[in-house]
Design a protein around this motif. Structure first.
Motif, mmCIF file in Angstrom:
data_model
loop_
_atom_site.group_PDB
_atom_site.id
_atom_site.type_symbol
_atom_site.label_atom_id
_atom_site.label_comp_id
_atom_site.label_asym_id
_atom_site.label_seq_id
_atom_site.Cartn_x
_atom_site.Cartn_y
_atom_site.Cartn_z
ATOM 1 N N MET A 1 -11.056 -11.331 -28.661
ATOM 2 C CA MET A 1 -12.455 -11.078 -28.933
ATOM 3 C C MET A 1 -13.243 -11.692 -27.793
ATOM 4 S SD MET A 1 -14.869 -12.119 -31.605
ATOM 5 C CE MET A 1 -16.259 -13.081 -31.347
ATOM 6 N N MET A 2 -13.024 -12.730 -27.259
ATOM 7 C CA MET A 2 -13.730 -12.867 -25.931
ATOM 8 C C MET A 2 -13.446 -11.273 -24.471
ATOM 9 S SD MET A 2 -14.910 -15.046 -26.296
ATOM 10 C CE MET A 2 -15.567 -15.503 -24.619
ATOM 11 N N ARG A 3 -12.166 -10.829 -24.975
ATOM 12 C CA ARG A 3 -12.484 -9.565 -23.921
ATOM 13 C C ARG A 3 -13.361 -8.532 -24.767
ATOM 14 N NH1 ARG A 3 -6.786 -8.136 -23.068
ATOM 15 N NH2 ARG A 3 -6.456 -8.890 -22.142
ATOM 16 N N LYS A 4 -13.602 -7.756 -26.128
ATOM 17 C CA LYS A 4 -14.604 -7.216 -26.362
ATOM 18 C C LYS A 4 -16.029 -7.339 -26.186
ATOM 19 C CE LYS A 4 -11.535 -6.085 -30.770
ATOM 20 N NZ LYS A 4 -11.984 -5.569 -32.144
ATOM 21 N N ILE A 5 -16.031 -9.372 -26.170
ATOM 22 C CA ILE A 5 -17.601 -9.831 -26.064
ATOM 23 C C ILE A 5 -17.849 -9.040 -24.073
ATOM 24 C CG2 ILE A 5 -19.062 -11.430 -25.574
ATOM 25 C CD1 ILE A 5 -17.606 -12.511 -27.253
ATOM 26 N N LYS A 6 -16.635 -8.831 -23.167
ATOM 27 C CA LYS A 6 -16.820 -9.462 -21.759
ATOM 28 C C LYS A 6 -16.957 -7.884 -21.606
ATOM 29 C CE LYS A 6 -14.277 -10.006 -17.637
ATOM 30 N NZ LYS A 6 -13.513 -10.643 -16.467
#
Length: 68
Positions: A1-6
């Motif tokens: 999830m955090m990778r997608k946001i980044k």
């Protein structure tokens, strides 16, 4: 999830730096608000997790039971 946001944030920054849109100021504020809300949600999840809650409770209990 955090990778997608980044990755999403990186693409937004690249588009903003390209100068393709003259009205990016409002969008930048919107993206910043969304990023701040996402960070707040992650922080809330971490702080309300069982492990962190038990550590905070033991810390507070130790502080309140301190002998002077």
């Amino acid at each position: 999830m955090m990778r997608k946001i980044k990755n999403w944030m990186g693409s937004v920054v690249r588009r903003a730096r390209s100068g393709a849109d003259g009205g990016m100021t409002t969008s930048e504020y919107a993206v910043g608000t969304i990023a701040a809300c996402a960070f707040a949600a992650v922080l809330y999840k971490v702080v309300t997790s069982a492990a962190v809650m038990s550590q905070l409770q033991s810390l507070l209990k130790g502080a309140l039971d301190a002998k002077f």
